[in-house]
Structure formats: structure tokens, C-alpha cells
Design a protein around this motif. Structure first.
Motif, PDB file in Angstrom:
ATOM      1  N   CYS A 285     -14.493   3.111  -0.426  1.00  0.00           N
ATOM      2  CA  CYS A 285     -13.309   3.945  -0.635  1.00  0.00           C
ATOM      3  C   CYS A 285     -12.371   3.214  -1.587  1.00  0.00           C
ATOM      4  O   CYS A 285     -11.976   2.071  -1.327  1.00  0.00           O
ATOM      5  CB  CYS A 285     -12.603   4.205   0.704  1.00  0.00           C
ATOM      6  SG  CYS A 285     -11.089   5.179   0.568  1.00  0.00           S
ATOM      7  N   ASP A 286     -12.056   3.853  -2.691  1.00  0.00           N
ATOM      8  CA  ASP A 286     -11.109   3.276  -3.651  1.00  0.00           C
ATOM      9  C   ASP A 286      -9.702   3.381  -3.054  1.00  0.00           C
ATOM     10  O   ASP A 286      -9.141   4.477  -2.943  1.00  0.00           O
ATOM     11  CB  ASP A 286     -11.190   4.028  -4.973  1.00  0.00           C
ATOM     12  CG  ASP A 286     -10.264   3.446  -6.043  1.00  0.00           C
ATOM     13  OD1 ASP A 286      -9.781   2.307  -5.864  1.00  0.00           O
ATOM     14  OD2 ASP A 286     -10.013   4.141  -7.049  1.00  0.00           O
ATOM     15  N   ALA A 287      -9.157   2.245  -2.631  1.00  0.00           N
ATOM     16  CA  ALA A 287      -7.864   2.206  -1.946  1.00  0.00           C
ATOM     17  C   ALA A 287      -6.977   1.166  -2.627  1.00  0.00           C
ATOM     18  O   ALA A 287      -6.879   0.018  -2.184  1.00  0.00           O
ATOM     19  CB  ALA A 287      -8.056   1.873  -0.466  1.00  0.00           C
ATOM     20  N   PRO A 288      -6.326   1.542  -3.734  1.00  0.00           N
ATOM     21  CA  PRO A 288      -5.581   0.556  -4.527  1.00  0.00           C
ATOM     22  C   PRO A 288      -4.410  -0.094  -3.797  1.00  0.00           C
ATOM     23  O   PRO A 288      -3.929  -1.142  -4.218  1.00  0.00           O
ATOM     24  CB  PRO A 288      -5.102   1.365  -5.734  1.00  0.00           C
ATOM     25  CG  PRO A 288      -5.233   2.793  -5.358  1.00  0.00           C
ATOM     26  CD  PRO A 288      -6.350   2.874  -4.365  1.00  0.00           C
ATOM     27  N   ALA A 289      -3.924   0.496  -2.698  1.00  0.00           N
ATOM     28  CA  ALA A 289      -2.765  -0.077  -2.010  1.00  0.00           C
ATOM     29  C   ALA A 289      -3.121  -1.275  -1.145  1.00  0.00           C
ATOM     30  O   ALA A 289      -2.222  -2.030  -0.746  1.00  0.00           O
ATOM     31  CB  ALA A 289      -2.093   0.987  -1.137  1.00  0.00           C
ATOM     32  N   VAL A 290      -4.406  -1.483  -0.849  1.00  0.00           N
ATOM     33  CA  VAL A 290      -4.783  -2.603   0.013  1.00  0.00           C
ATOM     34  C   VAL A 290      -4.486  -3.931  -0.695  1.00  0.00           C
ATOM     35  O   VAL A 290      -5.050  -4.228  -1.746  1.00  0.00           O
ATOM     36  CB  VAL A 290      -6.266  -2.520   0.409  1.00  0.00           C
ATOM     37  CG1 VAL A 290      -6.682  -3.768   1.202  1.00  0.00           C
ATOM     38  CG2 VAL A 290      -6.530  -1.269   1.227  1.00  0.00           C
ATOM     39  N   GLY A 291      -3.582  -4.686  -0.138  1.00  0.00           N
ATOM     40  CA  GLY A 291      -3.220  -6.000  -0.675  1.00  0.00           C
ATOM     41  C   GLY A 291      -2.324  -5.974  -1.885  1.00  0.00           C
ATOM     42  O   GLY A 291      -1.978  -7.024  -2.424  1.00  0.00           O
ATOM     43  N   ALA A 292      -1.909  -4.787  -2.336  1.00  0.00           N
ATOM     44  CA  ALA A 292      -1.256  -4.683  -3.638  1.00  0.00           C
ATOM     45  C   ALA A 292       0.195  -5.148  -3.652  1.00  0.00           C
ATOM     46  O   ALA A 292       0.652  -5.762  -4.617  1.00  0.00           O
ATOM     47  CB  ALA A 292      -1.326  -3.251  -4.145  1.00  0.00           C
ATOM     48  N   ASN A 293       0.942  -4.840  -2.595  1.00  0.00           N
ATOM     49  CA  ASN A 293       2.378  -5.143  -2.606  1.00  0.00           C
ATOM     50  C   ASN A 293       2.854  -5.435  -1.182  1.00  0.00           C
ATOM     51  O   ASN A 293       3.433  -4.577  -0.529  1.00  0.00           O
ATOM     52  CB  ASN A 293       3.188  -3.964  -3.164  1.00  0.00           C
ATOM     53  CG  ASN A 293       2.999  -3.769  -4.644  1.00  0.00           C
ATOM     54  OD1 ASN A 293       3.487  -4.533  -5.463  1.00  0.00           O
ATOM     55  ND2 ASN A 293       2.246  -2.734  -4.989  1.00  0.00           N
ATOM     56  N   PHE A 294       2.614  -6.664  -0.708  1.00  0.00           N
ATOM     57  CA  PHE A 294       3.081  -6.990   0.627  1.00  0.00           C
ATOM     58  C   PHE A 294       4.427  -7.710   0.560  1.00  0.00           C
ATOM     59  O   PHE A 294       4.891  -8.123  -0.504  1.00  0.00           O
ATOM     60  CB  PHE A 294       2.041  -7.810   1.401  1.00  0.00           C
ATOM     61  CG  PHE A 294       1.848  -9.232   0.938  1.00  0.00           C
ATOM     62  CD1 PHE A 294       2.721 -10.243   1.330  1.00  0.00           C
ATOM     63  CD2 PHE A 294       0.765  -9.590   0.143  1.00  0.00           C
ATOM     64  CE1 PHE A 294       2.523 -11.561   0.941  1.00  0.00           C
ATOM     65  CE2 PHE A 294       0.559 -10.902  -0.263  1.00  0.00           C
ATOM     66  CZ  PHE A 294       1.454 -11.895   0.139  1.00  0.00           C
ATOM     67  N   SER A 295       5.066  -7.838   1.711  1.00  0.00           N
ATOM     68  CA  SER A 295       6.373  -8.501   1.727  1.00  0.00           C
ATOM     69  C   SER A 295       6.459  -9.501   2.875  1.00  0.00           C
ATOM     70  O   SER A 295       5.707  -9.435   3.855  1.00  0.00           O
ATOM     71  CB  SER A 295       7.511  -7.476   1.824  1.00  0.00           C
ATOM     72  OG  SER A 295       7.418  -6.700   2.992  1.00  0.00           O
ATOM     73  N   ASP A 296       7.366 -10.425   2.715  1.00  0.00           N
ATOM     74  CA  ASP A 296       7.647 -11.470   3.692  1.00  0.00           C
ATOM     75  C   ASP A 296       9.067 -11.943   3.413  1.00  0.00           C
ATOM     76  O   ASP A 296       9.743 -11.402   2.524  1.00  0.00           O
ATOM     77  CB  ASP A 296       6.634 -12.614   3.567  1.00  0.00           C
ATOM     78  CG  ASP A 296       6.434 -13.377   4.875  1.00  0.00           C
ATOM     79  OD1 ASP A 296       7.454 -13.704   5.524  1.00  0.00           O
ATOM     80  OD2 ASP A 296       5.283 -13.679   5.232  1.00  0.00           O
ATOM     81  N   ASP A 467      -1.976  11.475  -0.336  1.00  0.00           N
ATOM     82  CA  ASP A 467      -1.985  11.786  -1.767  1.00  0.00           C
ATOM     83  C   ASP A 467      -1.244  10.747  -2.598  1.00  0.00           C
ATOM     84  O   ASP A 467      -1.021  10.960  -3.793  1.00  0.00           O
ATOM     85  CB  ASP A 467      -1.407  13.179  -2.022  1.00  0.00           C
ATOM     86  CG  ASP A 467       0.026  13.317  -1.531  1.00  0.00           C
ATOM     87  OD1 ASP A 467       0.593  12.326  -1.029  1.00  0.00           O
ATOM     88  OD2 ASP A 467       0.582  14.434  -1.644  1.00  0.00           O
ATOM     89  N   ASP A 468      -0.857   9.628  -1.980  1.00  0.00           N
ATOM     90  CA  ASP A 468      -0.180   8.551  -2.710  1.00  0.00           C
ATOM     91  C   ASP A 468      -0.953   7.254  -2.500  1.00  0.00           C
ATOM     92  O   ASP A 468      -0.482   6.313  -1.869  1.00  0.00           O
ATOM     93  CB  ASP A 468       1.263   8.406  -2.228  1.00  0.00           C
ATOM     94  CG  ASP A 468       2.064   7.414  -3.064  1.00  0.00           C
ATOM     95  OD1 ASP A 468       1.555   6.977  -4.117  1.00  0.00           O
ATOM     96  OD2 ASP A 468       3.186   7.056  -2.651  1.00  0.00           O
ATOM     97  N   GLY A 478      -2.034   4.995  11.525  1.00  0.00           N
ATOM     98  CA  GLY A 478      -2.956   3.904  11.252  1.00  0.00           C
ATOM     99  C   GLY A 478      -4.325   4.312  10.766  1.00  0.00           C
ATOM    100  O   GLY A 478      -5.180   3.443  10.533  1.00  0.00           O
ATOM    101  N   ARG A 479      -4.579   5.623  10.596  1.00  0.00           N
ATOM    102  CA  ARG A 479      -5.900   6.069  10.161  1.00  0.00           C
ATOM    103  C   ARG A 479      -6.098   5.777   8.675  1.00  0.00           C
ATOM    104  O   ARG A 479      -5.292   6.180   7.847  1.00  0.00           O
ATOM    105  CB  ARG A 479      -6.060   7.564  10.432  1.00  0.00           C
ATOM    106  CG  ARG A 479      -6.068   7.894  11.919  1.00  0.00           C
ATOM    107  CD  ARG A 479      -6.143   9.376  12.173  1.00  0.00           C
ATOM    108  NE  ARG A 479      -4.940  10.075  11.707  1.00  0.00           N
ATOM    109  CZ  ARG A 479      -4.522  11.237  12.208  1.00  0.00           C
ATOM    110  NH1 ARG A 479      -5.216  11.824  13.167  1.00  0.00           N
ATOM    111  NH2 ARG A 479      -3.442  11.810  11.747  1.00  0.00           N
ATOM    112  N   VAL A 480      -7.176   5.086   8.366  1.00  0.00           N
ATOM    113  CA  VAL A 480      -7.451   4.688   6.983  1.00  0.00           C
ATOM    114  C   VAL A 480      -7.791   5.930   6.166  1.00  0.00           C
ATOM    115  O   VAL A 480      -8.684   6.721   6.531  1.00  0.00           O
ATOM    116  CB  VAL A 480      -8.604   3.669   6.933  1.00  0.00           C
ATOM    117  CG1 VAL A 480      -8.984   3.359   5.482  1.00  0.00           C
ATOM    118  CG2 VAL A 480      -8.204   2.390   7.669  1.00  0.00           C
ATOM    119  N   HIS A 481      -7.080   6.112   5.068  1.00  0.00           N
ATOM    120  CA  HIS A 481      -7.346   7.253   4.191  1.00  0.00           C
ATOM    121  C   HIS A 481      -8.765   7.175   3.644  1.00  0.00           C
ATOM    122  O   HIS A 481      -9.179   6.152   3.088  1.00  0.00           O
ATOM    123  CB  HIS A 481      -6.362   7.271   3.014  1.00  0.00           C
ATOM    124  CG  HIS A 481      -4.939   7.473   3.414  1.00  0.00           C
ATOM    125  ND1 HIS A 481      -4.533   8.401   4.343  1.00  0.00           N
ATOM    126  CD2 HIS A 481      -3.789   6.853   2.991  1.00  0.00           C
ATOM    127  CE1 HIS A 481      -3.218   8.365   4.476  1.00  0.00           C
ATOM    128  NE2 HIS A 481      -2.749   7.432   3.671  1.00  0.00           N
TER     129      HIS A 481
END
Length: 526
Positions: A285-296, A467-468, A478-481
Motif C-alpha cells: 500500500c502506497d502510504a506516503p504519510a508513514v514516517g513523513a512528518n513526526f513530532s517531539d 483521501d489525504d 486506527g484503521r490503516v488506509h
């Protein structure tokens, strides 16, 4: 339990332990809980070193109950981030700080396409998870939940001096940091009770719950990837003692933490297509948000020298805590309320890192942090080999505002130490000195050279609308798109870090998603 589990949970930490406990309250649901660490039965199984609330095992290098993640806070600042590897996860090795996210955090997450996460909707879960030993039952607090909460006492001479200094500088009293009142100085809500750190595992999975016939636990098993067939998660490849096996299940929930969970998603072919193809992982699954912009939250430690011995703390390493507002710019031009934190340690840092409550002659410390939500981090896969860790950049201090906030909180801490209440017990701040404090450029350099992190990582698999895909990897439950039967339930799903430490929010996530699974909620029903 001989039958195939309905749910396999990967990770027995602050969220996973909650999930296992709540889901197995339904006798007809069979759950398998898998963790790479030890899963003790009761207090005796944990032992005094993990339960002593005056110590922070996660601050001790190479502690056996932790896993170290090599990261970069800035290009010039490598760091080791420690996460719990034991039942209760990081709640077993952290400081016991248990402060709710702010109302503004919930509203911000709801506005990002997650309406079920507005403050009024989650408040019942916040009440349900706790037994507040100070305030008792009310519209804000619960008295029937597994997590017992008590605020730190301000009886230690250093804590009393902090309280009096904050009052002298005009900061308001903040007696209950979980009630959403205006921020100020007050005690720290904590899951440390009578000197015992009652972690999420101990609280939610005591021996009688671990003994439920519909719960199977596998300790010492490390998940390697999720098995996806026909677009549905059907199990987990896991390893124990050099042997790999497929743990089959009707559905899978990843609760391995905000650094390990996205790595598992990537190893499973769920992540940015280009990154997966670069290392030879078939794209599920192409999921560009995984790991892309995390915060701390960036942090620096300020040491001060006591005048003589002040005595050991009796119940917790934590003293008082001051929240104040920065003057950093926001889109609306206003400062975020209470986005700076000054947290007091009553145990020397030398003791926290060595596992000792007392270190004669050592300074005491304030841990000062900027809690403004800033999703600047990036986690990228480097290899299809699960033993090769991902590349993790926090990208702290990328804007002038980042440094401005830290300068402000450092200077307020120095001002507190200059007040008469502290002058009676302290000979002052060790560093930075006045010349550095008075010079923005010099103080910026000192901050860069002394930068650390609060270890509050969030947002590596953020929730939001399907859709984003650039900004969301899972929905608000929590369901993975794009992958059926797979959820994420840990701080990975938060769009950004809350303006407080996330331990309480991690437990909330477990409660919230367990409820969603039990009710089989659908987005359109909200």
C-alpha cells in the motif's frame, strides 16, 4: 487458547496493554499479545528497580528493559532515544508523569479530519481510565479506572522553593494539571503511588487478567512484518530465539510505539512507494504519510547547586512543574497557552543515569522543554532487513521560533533560581552564565550544544481522512488506509505531539481504539 485469535496485538506497552485488557473483557473474543520484552506477572515479577518511582530506568544507558534508537536531533547532534521493552512499555521505564493532553490538542486533531477526537468526545475515556486519588469522581475525573493518579507532594525543600519562586514571579497556581485550567505552577499528576511506579502493564494486566482463558501472551517474540494477503492483514511474522514463525490472526493491531510501529509498517510494504522500491520491499500500500512528518519536544537540562544536603525524595523523583506561554509566532499571532515546561528533578541527573537516588555533592536539575506542536521529524527505511534500523531525523531547531522558545524557558528558569526562595537553598545556576544568558546568539549556541529530547515521539502514522494520503496513514479509529484488518494503536496515530508528555494520551489511545473494536464503529456513525 487453541483457536485462531481474533486479534493479534503487537506490543504490550501503554496502548497495547490497555487493548489486551479491554478486548478480553468480552469472553468470546480471543486475543494474542506479543512483545519482544518480558511480561512480568504482578509487582514481584517487575522487581523493585523497575517499580521505584524515585528512579527513571529509561535514563540509564543499556538498561535491559529498554531499546535504544539512534537518531539525529539536528545534523550535528546524534542522540540515543530509549523506549521501554517490557510489559507496560515506556510507562515502566519513564518518570511516571501522567498529564492529559490539552483541550486545544484534541480540537486540533479533530479539525484534521478526526471528529471523534474532540475534547468532549474523549473526556469520558479520560475519566474511565483513571482513579484520581486527589480529586475523586467529578465531571472531569474518574474513580473506577485502572490507572491510579496522585499529584506529587511539594514537601521537599527544593519543591517548596520552586513553588514560592513561581509565586513570587507572578505565575498562577495550577493545582490540577489535568483539569484544563489556565497553565501555571503546580504538582505533577503521576502514576507513582506511595513510591511505586504503577505502569500501564501492572495497572491493566495484573495476574488475574493475564490468566484470562481468552488471552495468550508471547514474551520475547519480535515482530518482523505484518502478513497481508488479498489486501487484508492475516497475521504477523515474528522471531523468537532465532526461529521465525507466522502468528495467524483474523486482524492485527500494531502497538509497538511511535518508532517501532512505522518501521513494521514499512517492512510490511506499507509506506512511501519510492522508499519501499528503493530497498526492494514489495509495495502493499502506497502510504506516503508513514514516517513523513513526526513530532517531539526539544529539551535542555539546567543544573543548579544546592547549599548543603536537601535530603532524598520519598515518593518520586518529580518535584513541581511550571507551564508558561511562549511568545513564538503562530498563524493567529498568539502564543500557545502553556507551551513551555519547566519540570523539576529531585534526584541528580547523575543518579538518574546511574540508578541511584542520592549522589552526594551532585547538582539538581530542571528539565526545560518547548512543547509547541512541530511535526519536523522524518523516519525512513534503510533496508529490507528488519535488523537494520531506520534513519531517524528529528530536525529540531529549524526555525528562529524554535530557538526563541527555548531561550525564553531557559531565561525564566534562571530567573526562578535568582529569587530569594531559591537563594536560601541554592548557590545558583551552573550554566549558562549571565554573559551567555544575556546574548541571544551565545545562548542559541549553548542550546545547540546541550540539546536533548523529551522522548515524546508522535505522528509517525498519523490519523486523518483516507483521501489525504500525504498527511494520514490511518483513520480516527486506527484503521490503516488501504489494508483491511490492520490497525495502529499507539502515539504513532496522533497528527502531532500534544502540548504535554504523551503517556496519559497513549493509555487513552488504547481505551479509545479498544472501544472502537468492541463496538465495530464506522466513521459514518460519528
Amino acid at each position: 487458547m487453541s483457536r485462531r485469535p481474533n486479534v493479534a496485538i503487537v506490543g504490550a506497552g501503554a496502548s497495547g496493554a490497555v487493548l489486551a485488557a479491554r478486548l478480553t473483557e468480552d469472553a468470546d473474543r480471543h486475543v494474542l499479545l506479543l512483545d519482544m520484552g518480558h511480561m512480568p506477572h504482578g509487582e514481584e515479577g517487575f522487581g523493585p528497580a523497575l517499580l521505584d518511582a524515585r528512579l527513571v530506568p529509561g535514563a540509564q544507558p543499556d538498561h535491559p528493559a529498554t531499546t535504544a534508537h539512534s537518531v539525529r536531533l539536528t545534523p550535528e547532534r546524534p542522540w540515543q532515544v530509549m523506549r521501554g521493552r517490557v510489559l507496560g512499555g515506556s510507562t515502566t521505564v519513564n518518570g511516571g508523569y501522567f498529564v492529559r493532553a490539552r483541550r486545544a490538542d484534541f480540537h486540533r486533531w479533530a479539525a484534521a479530519g478526526n471528529p471523534a477526537w474532540n475534547y468532549d468526545a474523549v473526556l469520558p475515556f479520560l475519566r474511565m481510565l483513571e482513579t484520581d486519588l486527589d480529586f475523586g469522581p467529578s465531571e472531569l475525573h474518574g474513580d473506577q479506572g485502572p490507572m491510579r493518579i496522585r499529584r506529587t507532594r511539594l514537601e521537599h525543600p527544593a519543591a517548596a522553593a520552586f513553588r514560592d519562586a513561581a509565586q513570587q514571579l507572578g505565575f498562577p497556581a495550577d493545582p490540577d494539571k489535568n483539569d484544563q485550567a489556565p497553565p501555571g505552577f503546580g504538582p505533577v499528576p503521576s502514576n507513582a503511588i506511595d513510591g511505586v511506579r504503577r505502569n500501564a502493564g501492572l495497572s491493566y494486566l495484573p495476574p488475574e487478567v493475564l490468566a484470562r482463558p481468552n488471552l495468550i501472551t508471547l514474551s520475547g517474540w519480535q515482530a518482523r512484518r505484518v502478513v497481508v494477503e488479498g489486501g487484508r492483514a492475516v497475521g504477523v511474522v515474528a522471531e523468537h530465539g532465532g526461529r521465525r514463525a507466522v502468528v495467524e490472526a483474523d486482524s492485527v493491531v500494531l502497538s509497538a510505539g511511535a518508532l517501532a510501529t512505522p518501521h513494521l509498517l514499512l517492512l510490511s510494504g506499507i509506506g512511501p512507494r519510492a522508499d519501499l522500491e528503493r530497498v526492494g520491499i514489495p509495495v502493499v500500500c502506497d502510504a506516503p504519510a508513514v514516517g513523513a512528518n513526526f513530532s517531539d519536544h526539544p529539551q535542555v537540562v539546567l543544573d543548579w547547586t544546592p547549599r548543603g544536603g536537601l535530603g532524598e525524595p520519598t515518593d518520586s523523583w518529580l518535584g513541581g512543574c511550571l507551564h508558561l506561554s511562549s511568545t513564538g509566532s503562530k498563524p493567529d499571532g498568539a502564543a500557545a497557552p502553556g507551551d513551555l515546561e519547566i519540570l523539576q528533578s529531585l534526584v541528580p541527573m547523575a543518579g538518574l543515569v546511574s540508578g541511584a537516588v542520592s549522589v552526594p555533592g551532585a547538582p539538581l536539575s530542571f528539565l526545560v522543554s518547548a512543547l509547541t506542536p512541530r511535526p519536523t521529524g522524518r523516519l525512513r527505511i534503510r533496508s529490507a532487513d528488519p535488523d537494520t534500523p531506520p534513519d531517524i531525523d528529528y530536525n529540531y531547531l529549524g526555525t528562529a521560533d524554535d530557538l526563541c522558545r527555548l531561550r525564553a524557558v531557559v531565561r525564566v528558569t534562571a530567573a526562578l533560581l535568582d529569587t530569594p526562595p531559591f537563594a536560601e537553598i541554592s548557590s545558583g545556576l551552573r550554566e549558562p552564565g549571565k554573559q551567555v544568558l544575556d546574548d541571544d546568539s551565545a545562548l542559541n549556541q549553548w542550546i545547540r550544544e546541550n540539546l536533548g529530547t523529551t522522548q515524546h515521539t508522535c505522528g509517525t502514522a498519523p490519523m486523518g481522512p483516507a483521501d489525504d494520503s500525504r498527511h494520514s496513514a490511518v483513520d480516527q479509529f486506527g484503521r490503516v488506509h488501504g489494508v483491511r484488518g490492520l490497525r495502529v494503536a499507539d502515539t504513532s496515530i496522533l497528527p502531532d505531539a500534544p502540548q504535554r508528555g504523551p503517556a496519559a494520551t497513549a493509555v487513552l489511545i488504547g481505551e479509545f481504539i479498544a472501544d472502537a473494536i468492541r463496538r465495530d464503529l464506522r466513521l459514518e456513525s460519528i
